[in-house]
Write a protein that holds these residues in place. Structure first.
Motif: not given
Length: 274
Positions: A61-69
């Protein structure tokens, strides 16, 4: 045109391994989530980094990382999170960026620094059109896109529909700008009074579904012409995003099935059109 379907871990239940196994068996190409050390904060369940990395490899599985400023310095928050995310070699980073309460000058300063670190790590960043963030309306997003030609979006137009209390009939110019700069779609259907319909297949929400699909098809057309891959996440969420029955707290629809319905629907739309 290559299409990648991604499943968010938001609202998933059971062990982390069972989640990955279910996602892979449903034919998704990858997962989208915060970094493992932040999953519990945002999604409510713990995730071990070593296990997370092993499961990505085990299930291909590929990965999209989420960030929250957040915090006093949103730019530094973004930089710190993106540099950590880069260690996971995600196919892209989805960012909840800055705040709606910032002035345009403050937002511009943020995105100037955000673009610099994106170039440094060499991983594309899609800034999400999300309520409470800098890109919470079509016109604030349009102003930023005009100011920064390199800025890219994760298009979640359900938020705009809710914020504007309309199907954006008077926002054609800003929609066209956003569509051209979108690298990732959150294929959730919103309506004038909320960011998520109870079920996108319900006939009473056919107008909303058709409107969102019209925008998504334009994004797909732009990617087909450019020869780039289309990445989408059917990011319907659990309660309170998912409406609940009064007095019972029971969700009105099965979240997994709603996301899967939307996945298949968009894949069919793309296959029939391109």
């Amino acid at each position: 045109m290559k299409v990648k379907s991604i499943k968010s871990l938001w609202g998933m239940e059971g062990s982390l391994e069972s989640q990955f196994e279910l996602i892979a068996s449903a034919g998704y190409d990858g997962i989208e989530s915060p970094l493992p050390n932040m999953i519990e904060k945002f999604f409510g369940f713990p995730a071990d980094e070593k296990q997370f990395r092993r499961l990505l490899e085990q299930y291909s599985l590929q990965y999209i990382a989420m960030v929250f400023t957040d915090g006093i310095n949103h730019a530094q928050s973004f930089i710190d999170q993106v540099e950590r995310a880069a260690e996971w070699a995600p196919i892209m980073i989805n960012s909840h960026s800055a705040r709606d309460s910032m002035t345009f000058e403050e937002q511009a300063e943020f995105f100037e620094q955000a673009l610099a670190v994106e170039q440094k790590v060499g991983i594309p960043v899609g800034h999400e059109t999300h309520r409470g963030r800098a890109m919470f309306t079509p016109w604030t997003t349009g102003a930023l896109l005009r100011e920064f030609p390199e800025l890219k979006l994760t298009a979640d137009f359900s938020h705009w529909v809710c914020v504007c209390e309309s199907l954006l009939e008077d926002q054609k110019e800003h929609l066209e700008m956003a569509i051209k700069r979108t690298i990732h779609i959150h294929t959730r259907v919103g309506y004038a009074q909320g960011p998520q319909v109870p079920h996108p297949g319900a006939p009473e929400y056919s107008l909303e579904l058709n409107s969102h699909e019209h925008w998504w098809k334009q994004i797909a057309e732009a990617h087909a012409l450019a020869g780039t891959q289309l990445i989408f996440t059917p990011e319907f969420g659990p309660p309170p995003y998912m409406p609940r029955l009064p007095f019972t707290n029971q969700p009105v629809s099965d979240l997994w099935q709603v996301c899967l319905w939307m996945k298949k629907r968009l894949e069919q739309m793309v296959n029939e059109s391109f």
